[in-house]
Scaffold this active site. Structure first.
Site, PDB file in Angstrom:
ATOM      1  N   LYS A  38       5.600  -8.657  10.974  1.00 25.75           N
ATOM      2  CA  LYS A  38       5.563  -7.978   9.681  1.00 25.75           C
ATOM      3  C   LYS A  38       6.617  -6.883   9.610  1.00 25.75           C
ATOM      4  O   LYS A  38       7.313  -6.735   8.596  1.00 25.75           O
ATOM      5  CB  LYS A  38       4.167  -7.381   9.462  1.00 25.75           C
ATOM      6  N   THR A 124      -9.061   6.097   2.940  1.00 21.18           N
ATOM      7  CA  THR A 124     -10.337   6.569   2.406  1.00 21.18           C
ATOM      8  C   THR A 124     -11.350   6.637   3.543  1.00 21.18           C
ATOM      9  O   THR A 124     -11.652   5.628   4.177  1.00 21.18           O
ATOM     10  CB  THR A 124     -10.840   5.632   1.301  1.00 21.18           C
ATOM     11  N   GLU A 153      -4.290  -1.120  -7.742  1.00 20.59           N
ATOM     12  CA  GLU A 153      -3.496  -2.313  -7.478  1.00 20.59           C
ATOM     13  C   GLU A 153      -2.929  -2.841  -8.791  1.00 20.59           C
ATOM     14  O   GLU A 153      -3.603  -2.868  -9.806  1.00 20.59           O
ATOM     15  CB  GLU A 153      -4.347  -3.382  -6.791  1.00 20.59           C
ATOM     16  N   LEU A 248     -14.051   0.993 -19.854  1.00 19.83           N
ATOM     17  CA  LEU A 248     -15.087   0.632 -20.815  1.00 19.83           C
ATOM     18  C   LEU A 248     -15.011  -0.849 -21.164  1.00 19.83           C
ATOM     19  O   LEU A 248     -15.598  -1.285 -22.145  1.00 19.83           O
ATOM     20  CB  LEU A 248     -14.959   1.466 -22.095  1.00 19.83           C
ATOM     21  N   GLY A 255     -15.071  -4.965  -8.512  1.00 21.28           N
ATOM     22  CA  GLY A 255     -14.806  -5.401  -7.135  1.00 21.28           C
ATOM     23  C   GLY A 255     -13.507  -4.825  -6.634  1.00 21.28           C
ATOM     24  O   GLY A 255     -13.129  -3.713  -6.984  1.00 21.28           O
ATOM     25  N   CYS A 258     -11.587  -1.314  -3.063  1.00 22.40           N
ATOM     26  CA  CYS A 258     -12.057   0.071  -2.998  1.00 22.40           C
ATOM     27  C   CYS A 258     -13.502   0.266  -3.449  1.00 22.40           C
ATOM     28  O   CYS A 258     -14.330   0.769  -2.681  1.00 22.40           O
ATOM     29  CB  CYS A 258     -11.140   0.972  -3.829  1.00 22.40           C
ATOM     30  N   ARG A 330      -9.882  -9.576  -2.133  1.00 24.53           N
ATOM     31  CA  ARG A 330     -10.924  -8.797  -1.466  1.00 24.53           C
ATOM     32  C   ARG A 330     -11.998  -8.368  -2.455  1.00 24.53           C
ATOM     33  O   ARG A 330     -11.737  -7.692  -3.431  1.00 24.53           O
ATOM     34  CB  ARG A 330     -10.318  -7.563  -0.787  1.00 24.53           C
TER      35      ARG A 330
END
Length: 437
Positions: A38, A124, A153, A248, A255, A258, A330
């Site tokens: 990577k 986090t 994201e 809203l 989902g 986070c 995710r």
């Protein structure tokens, strides 16, 4: 503002965005990772994360000589003034955040950090983690700072360079001010506080957003039962400055990388101090119910009834990623709904413009195809699960000719119902009256 020598540990979503953006602000940045392949790809400017503007920013940083990539953290931190920890903190046992990666990096670099270096927790982490990191480092000449990220994201680069606020927490005022100064060119409001409060800001913000989404999904269901229109209701709510217009939009549930793990982690933190956080518990439970409700909505649209088996029913799915503009699966609510549909026996054919077809878990759940028309062919209904802009420009008359059952269940209220009606299709949204030809 002086340019700083910065090391960012971790080249995932947060780490790579942080490193590339700090380099664009004029700092000298080294991003380190344990994955040698990577690192080699990034050093060539090859960015495999789907995020608007990120590849370009990495390329600019490399060309300017302000951004480098290195294998491992030990050598990279030798001359660092500031080290950012941007490693994964996934949901662990019982919902608690797994801090293994954080502790591993601290153990690796703790003794190697230069005197006067600032170690920044960007990942986090639960309240109290910065204090724990300071204990693990065990050095009076190295300060630990909490500087949570607030990146969405699909707009992470924009969010980093145009932040609503910068939050920096530490027991060392000097260290906090040094970290805050890294962002001085951005001109954002800055909150300087203690480390525990900075850590709490991130959890409190994300859990509030999750609560807001669960609330609007509940209101949408009530609208369906009472004949009200959620689009008009949320428009009327959104003009109230105390509420605002963001978050809203009803959908198949919240989902992503986070909100699920942060709500679970804060629940565990609350339990650790014997606080019954009933509101947050119900927020999480309501989200699970919303996904089941979307499955019932699909079953009813296909004429088999809520709670009934979908065995042998072929369904076309539009979208699997957790939101448009990303390739991230995710905790995707779209994938969760797809899983529930499959559990009821449905045969699923899906199209998502962000997926390549080699993502883990996708092939076991759905047949991935190359365009929306293949997804529609022979299906008893079409289900919109992710709000890709491309879906608005589909030839719906062509879709109507391909579908076995002329119905579209739009779990995002993303499409124009009148366009589908004119194409001869029935439209079923969330919190809105169904539209038929």
């Amino acid at each position: 503002m002086f340019a700083r020598r910065i090391v960012v540990v971790g080249t995932g979503y947060v780490g790579l965005t942080t490193g590339a953006c700090l380099a664009s602000l004029g700092h000298r940045v080294v991003c380190s990772d344990v994955d040698a392949a990577k690192v080699a790809a990034l050093a060539r400017g090859e960015v495999r994360i789907l995020e608007p503007g990120l590849a370009e920013l990495v390329g600019e940083g490399l060309a300017a000589g302000r951004l480098e990539f290195a294998v491992g953290s030990a050598a990279a931190v030798a001359e660092a003034e500031v080290v950012f920890l941007c490693v994964p903190t996934p949901m662990g046992s019982g919902g608690a955040a797994d801090l293994a990666a954080v502790e591993s990096v601290v153990a690796e670099v703790g003794e190697l950090l230069p005197a006067g270096c600032v170690l920044v927790c960007k990942s986090t982490v639960p309240v109290g983690t910065s204090a724990r990191v300071a204990e693990l480092v065990g050095r009076a000449d190295v300060a630990v700072v909490s500087n949570p990220e607030f990146l969405r994201e699909g707009s992470a680069v924009h969010d980093f360079l145009n932040p609503d606020r910068i939050v920096v927490g530490s027991d060392s005022q000097d260290a906090a001010e040094r970290v805050a100064a890294l962002y001085a060119r951005l001109g954002a409001p800055t909150v300087l506080t203690d480390a525990a409060s900075a850590e709490m800001v991130k959890y409190a913000a994300n859990c509030f957003l999750a609560t807001k989404l669960s609330y609007v999904n509940a209101v949408a269901e009530l609208c369906e039962r009472l004949g009200a229109d959620i689009a008009d209701v949320t428009e009327g709510m959104g003009f109230d400055r105390r509420i605002g217009q963001s978050f809203l939009q009803p959908g198949p549930g919240w989902g992503g990388s986070c909100l699920p793990k942060d709500t679970a982690a804060l629940m565990r933190v609350a339990e650790s101090v014997e606080f019954e956080f009933g509101l947050l518990r119900e927020t999480i439970a309501a989200n699970a119910r919303q996904r089941e409700r979307m499955v019932d909505k699909v079953a009813e649209a296909c004429g088999v009834g809520a709670g009934a088996s979908l065995r042998g029913v072929r369904l076309g799915l539009l979208g699997l990623t957790f939101k448009a503009g990303t390739d991230d699966l995710r905790d995707s609510p779209a994938m969760a709904v797809a899983g529930l549909l499959a559990a009821r026996g449905a045969e699923l054919v899906a199209y998502d413009p962000g997926l390549r077809g080699d993502e883990p878990g996708v092939a076991e759940l759905v047949t991935l195809v190359d365009d929306p028309y293949q997804a529609a062919k022979g299906a008893a209904g079409l289900v919109v699960l992710t709000e890709w802009q491309e879906f608005r420009t589909v030839d719906w008359t062509r879709v109507a000719g391909l579908l076995e059952g002329p119905v579209v269940v739009d779990t995002r209220n993303h499409l124009d119902p009148d366009v589908l009606r004119r194409a001869g299709l029935s439209w079923r949204g969330v919190g809105r009256t169904p539209v038929t030809p």
